[in-house]
Design a protein around this motif. Structure first.
Motif, PDB file in Angstrom:
ATOM      1  N   PHE A   1       3.956   1.897  -2.073  1.00 33.54           N
ATOM      2  CA  PHE A   1       4.315   1.553  -1.199  1.00 33.54           C
ATOM      3  C   PHE A   1       5.268   2.365  -0.048  1.00 33.54           C
ATOM      4  N   ALA A   2       5.154   3.620  -0.091  1.00 34.04           N
ATOM      5  CA  ALA A   2       5.242   3.917   1.504  1.00 34.04           C
ATOM      6  C   ALA A   2       4.213   3.973   1.906  1.00 34.04           C
ATOM      7  N   ARG A   3       2.793   3.274   1.918  1.00 36.36           N
ATOM      8  CA  ARG A   3       1.517   3.547   2.758  1.00 36.36           C
ATOM      9  C   ARG A   3       1.694   2.320   3.172  1.00 36.36           C
ATOM     10  N   GLU A   4       1.892   1.271   2.405  1.00 39.41           N
ATOM     11  CA  GLU A   4       1.687  -0.016   2.724  1.00 39.41           C
ATOM     12  C   GLU A   4       2.224  -1.213   3.975  1.00 39.41           C
ATOM     13  N   PHE A   5       3.818  -1.173   2.611  1.00 35.70           N
ATOM     14  CA  PHE A   5       5.103  -1.578   3.373  1.00 35.70           C
ATOM     15  C   PHE A   5       6.057  -0.626   4.261  1.00 35.70           C
ATOM     16  N   CYS A   6       6.298   0.913   3.750  1.00 32.55           N
ATOM     17  CA  CYS A   6       6.801   1.282   4.855  1.00 32.55           C
ATOM     18  C   CYS A   6       5.762   2.190   6.147  1.00 32.55           C
TER      19      CYS A   6
END
Length: 336
Positions: free
Chosen positions: A275-280
């Motif tokens: 999530f951190a790498r893709e969405f954020c």
């Protein structure tokens, strides 16, 4: 692409205005303030104070609503701030979220958003509006751009159809971002609509360690019907509709560590890292600059960055982006 900073009005108004001035000095193009009457200071009062403290940066609400604020009140407040910051105030509106829940009200429906935006636009444009049995107008009107925050397909199309801009809550992952922009453009047809992307951001060289703090954000997106968007980016979570013991909600929890722990059974460390790498926008300054370039190429005109937390100011994020990321972006722009 314009780069903005989200500042929650969680401190005395003078401190918020001072931070907005520091953001301007650091090179940010925009500063956005969220609206939640029980969590923070009044958003329009804060924006007015920031207008007096700055001279260049664009100011915006991210976002106010038509549930706790009557559309006529929103129109008057927006006009007032716009007078203090000529040509540099944007009115961001949305369904309500943390403003409505703590006072027992429900979020706006699409029809209510449509009606509220129509009233505000007519009043700011100097046109009379029918309010039940009376017909009234706003004295000394002044047009203000209206930007609609949206995540679901219907509101994304509505933003394209009626608003001057769409504030996308879909993150920066390529597939969900492309899907969201497509929905806005479907609603817009031949109209030009500004696309602003909201993204959580942290400059770090240890994403897995930093990503744990994002679990409540990820879980809340899933709760709000965003699980299919998460899955598009390889984030698979199954979160119950309510997690007890978190006040007032997952995204605005007063005890963030407790919120993270409440999400642990449903959002794995691996899912949080993805999530951190893709969405954020979590990573080194170079990685964040590269991701921002990708967001721009996807069709975004602006992005506003936010830190995790509702009750502390984003001093670290402002400094890290201002000293490490914005110089990279400026160098690349000069070369281009």
């Amino acid at each position: 692409m314009r780069v903005g900073l989200r500042i929650p009005p969680c401190a005395p108004t003078g401190q918020i205005a001072e931070l907005a001035r520091h953001a301007e000095d650091a090179g940010f193009d925009e500063v956005w303030f969220p609206d939640s009457q029980l969590l923070w200071r009044d958003v329009f009062a804060v924006a007015a104070a920031a207008a007096a403290a700055t001279s260049r940066v664009t100011l915006g609400t991210a976002v106010t609503n038509f549930v706790t604020r009557h559309p006529a009140v929103v129109a008057s407040a927006a006009r007032t701030v716009a007078e203090l910051a000529p040509g540099r105030f944007l009115l961001g509106v949305g369904v309500g979220d943390s403003a409505v829940g703590p006072v027992g009200l429900r979020q706006s429906t699409g029809a209510e958003l449509r009606a509220g935006m129509a009233v505000v636009r007519d009043l700011l444009g100097g046109d009379p509006v029918d309010f039940g049995t009376v017909r009234s107008r706003l004295r000394d009107p002044s047009p203000v751009e209206i930007h609609l925050a949206a995540s679901g397909p219907r509101n994304l199309r509505l933003a394209g159809e009626l608003a001057d801009g769409a504030i996308l809550l879909s993150g920066v992952a390529p597939a969900p971002l492309a899907a969201a922009i497509t929905k806005v453009r479907e609603g817009a047809g031949s109209r030009d609509v500004r696309i602003t992307v909201s993204a959580y951001c942290r400059v770090t060289d240890d994403v897995p360690r930093a990503a744990r703090e994002l679990k409540p954000i990820c879980a809340r997106i899933a709760q709000n019907g965003g699980a299919p968007f998460l899955a598009l980016a390889g984030v698979h979570v199954d979160v119950p509709s309510h997690l007890p013991g978190v006040y007032p909600d997952l995204v605005h929890a007063e005890d963030w560590n407790a919120a993270v722990q409440a999400c642990d059974p449903y959002v794995s460390d691996e899912a949080a890292t993805t999530f951190a790498r893709e969405f954020c926008l979590y990573g080194t300054a170079e990685q964040i600059a590269e991701r921002l370039a990708t967001v721009r190429e996807a069709g975004a005109h602006a992005v506003f960055l936010q830190h995790v937390g509702s009750y502390d100011l984003p001093h670290t994020l402002m400094t890290d982006i201002g000293t490490q990321v914005l110089p990279i972006l400026r160098t690349r722009a000069d070369v281009a």
